[in-house]
Enzyme design. Structure first.
Site, PDB file in Angstrom:
ATOM      1  N   ASP A 140       2.066  -8.820  -4.656  1.00 31.38           N
ATOM      2  CA  ASP A 140       2.445  -8.011  -3.512  1.00 31.38           C
ATOM      3  C   ASP A 140       1.399  -8.066  -2.395  1.00 31.38           C
ATOM      4  OD1 ASP A 140       4.124  -5.401  -2.514  1.00 31.38           O
ATOM      5  OD2 ASP A 140       1.982  -5.136  -2.163  1.00 31.38           O
ATOM      6  N   ALA A 168       6.205  -4.722  -0.850  1.00 30.01           N
ATOM      7  CA  ALA A 168       6.977  -5.959  -0.996  1.00 30.01           C
ATOM      8  C   ALA A 168       7.692  -5.986  -2.350  1.00 30.01           C
ATOM      9  CB  ALA A 168       6.066  -7.181  -0.846  1.00 30.01           C
ATOM     10  N   ASP A 169       7.023  -5.504  -3.388  1.00 23.75           N
ATOM     11  CA  ASP A 169       7.657  -5.407  -4.709  1.00 23.75           C
ATOM     12  C   ASP A 169       8.843  -4.446  -4.679  1.00 23.75           C
ATOM     13  OD1 ASP A 169       6.264  -7.180  -6.343  1.00 23.75           O
ATOM     14  OD2 ASP A 169       4.674  -5.758  -6.774  1.00 23.75           O
ATOM     15  N   VAL A 170       8.636  -3.290  -4.063  1.00 19.25           N
ATOM     16  CA  VAL A 170       9.697  -2.288  -4.013  1.00 19.25           C
ATOM     17  C   VAL A 170      10.906  -2.828  -3.247  1.00 19.25           C
ATOM     18  CG1 VAL A 170      10.332  -0.012  -3.125  1.00 19.25           C
ATOM     19  CG2 VAL A 170       8.124  -0.339  -4.256  1.00 19.25           C
ATOM     20  N   GLY A 173      12.731  -5.387  -5.268  1.00 20.09           N
ATOM     21  CA  GLY A 173      13.541  -4.733  -6.293  1.00 20.09           C
ATOM     22  C   GLY A 173      14.847  -4.215  -5.726  1.00 20.09           C
TER      23      GLY A 173
END
Length: 394
Positions: A140, A168-170, A173
Site C-alpha cells: 500500500d 489503496a488496500d481498502v 478491496g
C-alpha cells in the site's frame, strides 16, 4: 433473516488487507466465506502489532469477521486436492498471490474452470497481470507513492505524506467486491464465470478522481495544498480562538450565507461571488475569513454555521469519532462474541439494508479454528484429519 448474499460461497485465499477486507464485506452480506491460511503462521497480520488483545492482533481482527478459518498446505498434492473440492461447489475464489503463482501450483483459472465451469476468480495484485510492473510486489505505501497520491497529500512546503490508513488496500478491496458482484450478475444472465484482474495501482489511480481529471483536462500537475481544496474555496481548516475546525462551502449560495454571517462587506464584492473567482483570489479571501473566525470559539461558530446551513465540522480524534452520538446511533461500533477475547469491539458495517440487514454472526476465526468442521463436510473422517495434521497437510 438472511443477508442479500445468502447461499453464495467464497473461497478466500487472500491475506493482509485488500482481499480480506473484500471477503469480510461479502461475509457481512451473508455469503459463506472460508478463509484458507498457511499451516505455520497463517495470515501475516496475525503477527502485526501491538496492539494485541488476548493474543489476537487488532489488525487481523479488523478485516476477518464472518468467516470460517482453516489451514491448508497448498504446496502438497493433498492440500491442492482439498482446495479443488472446496472450489467445486464455490461461487467465487479470491486470491492475492503474485501473478502466476496459482498457475505454477497447477490451479490457475483455466484449471479451476475444469473443476467448476461457473467459478469467478478475483485476483488482486499490486500492479495487475499485465504491464512492465506486473512482476513487482504490491504494498500500500509504495502504491500511494507511485500512484501520485502522496504528491498531493501533505502541506505545500512539507514532505509528501501518506494517508493515515492503508487506503489503496481498502479501495482495492471495495473495487474487488464491486467486481465480484458484477461478475455474479453476468453469470446469473449467461451462466459464465470469469476472472477479475484487480490491482492496487489501478484502484488508487481511479480514486484520484477530480485531481486526475484536473491534470488530464488542463495539463497542469497538481500540487500539495495541505488542507485546502484544489477546486473549491473556502473549503479548509480555520482556527477559532480555541482551536481548529473545518468549514466546507460547496457552492455560491452557501458562500453568500457565510459572507452575510461573517458581517464583512469585503466578502460580498464581485471578485468573491463566484467560486471560479474565489479560486483566483484565494489568498486574500482566506485572510479576511481567518481574521473573522478567530473572534469566536469553535462551539460558537458551530452553532452559528449550523443555523445558517453552512457545512462545518470538528476535527475529531479516533476516540471522539467512534464515541460520537452519531456513530452510536448508526451502530458503527459493535460487540462481538469471541472465544478468547471478552467484549471484542469491532467497527460496524456501513451497509444499512431495509430488508436484509447485515449481521455479524461469527468472530474473526482463530488460526485453523474450523479446519476439522470444514473437512468433515467435504467427506473426510476424523482419522483422515488426524493423519493430515501429522503430515502437515492442514
Amino acid at each position: 433473516m438472511t443477508g442479500p448474499l445468502h447461499r453464495l460461497k467464497i473461497v478466500d485465499l487472500s491475506r493482509v488487507l485488500a482481499g480480506p477486507y473484500c471477503t469480510m464485506i461479502l461475509g457481512d452480506m451473508g455469503a459463506e466465506v472460508i478463509k484458507i491460511e498457511s499451516v505455520d503462521s497463517g495470515d501475516e497480520t496475525r503477527g502485526w502489532g501491538p496492539p494485541f488483545v488476548e493474543g489476537e492482533s487488532a489488525y487481523y481482527l479488523c478485516a476477518n469477521r464472518n468467516k470460517q478459518g482453516i489451514t491448508l498446505n497448498l504446496k502438497t498434492q493433498q492440500g491442492l486436492e482439498i482446495l479443488k473440492k472446496l472450489v467445486r461447489d464455490a461461487d467465487v475464489v479470491v486470491q492475492n498471490f503474485k501473478p502466476g503463482t496459482l498457475d505454477r501450483m497447477g490451479f490457475g483459472y483455466e484449471e479451476m474452470k475444469k473443476v467448476n465451469e461457473g467459478i469467478i476468480l478475483a485476483s488482486i495484485t499490486g500492479f495487475g497481470t499485465t504491464g512492465p510492473y506486473s512482476h513487482l510486489p504490491g504494498y500500500d505505501y509504495i502504491i500511494q507513492a507511485m500512484s501520485g497520491l502522496m504528491s498531493i497529500t501533505g502541506e505545500r512546503d512539507g514532505q509528501p505524506a501518506k494517508v493515515g490508513v492503508a487506503i489503496a488496500d481498502v479501495l482495492t478491496g471495495l473495487f474487488t467486491c464491486i467486481g465480484i458482484l458484477g461478475a455474479i450478475q453476468h453469470r446469473n444472465r449467461t451462466g459464465e464465470g470469469q476472472e477479475i484482474d484487480i490491482s492496487l495501482f489501478d484502484s488508487q489511480l481511479a480514486a484520484l478522481v477530480n485531481v486526475a481529471s484536473n491534470y488530464l483536462c488542463s495539463g497542469l500537475i497538481p500540487e500539495r495544498l495541505g488542507n485546502a481544496h484544489p477546486n473549491i474555496v473556502p473549503y479548509q481548516v480555520f482556527a477559532a480562538n480555541d482551536g481548529d475546525f473545518i468549514i466546507a462551502v460547496g457552492n455560491d449560495r452557501q458562500y453568500r450565507k457565510l459572507a452575510i454571517l461573517l458581517e464583512d462587506e469585503a466578502l460580498l464584492i464581485d471578485q468573491y461571488k463566484k467560486n471560479s473567482e474565489r479560486l483566483k483570489n484565494k489568498s486574500e479571501l482566506e485572510k479576511i475569513i481567518s481574521a473573522k473566525i478567530k473572534t469566536k470559539s469553535r462551539a460558537e461558530w458551530q452553532a452559528l454555521l449550523d443555523e445558517a446551513g453552512i457545512p462545518n465540522g470538528p476535527i475529531n480524534n479516533v476516540k471522539e469519532a467512534l464515541d460520537s452520538e452519531q456513530a452510536i446511533a448508526r451502530e458503527m461500533v459493535v460487540i462481538v462474541e469471541h472465544p478468547t477475547v471478552s467484549n471484542l469491539k469491532l467497527v460496524g458495517s456501513p451497509l444499512k439494508f431495509s430488508k436484509t440487514p447485515v449481521k455479524i454472526d461469527t468472530h474473526p476465526p482463530l488460526h485453523s479454528e474450523h479446519t476439522e468442521e470444514v473437512l468433515m463436510k467435504l467427506g473426510y473422517s476424523k482419522q483422515d484429519i488426524v493423519k493430515m495434521r501429522k503430515d502437515l497437510i492442514i
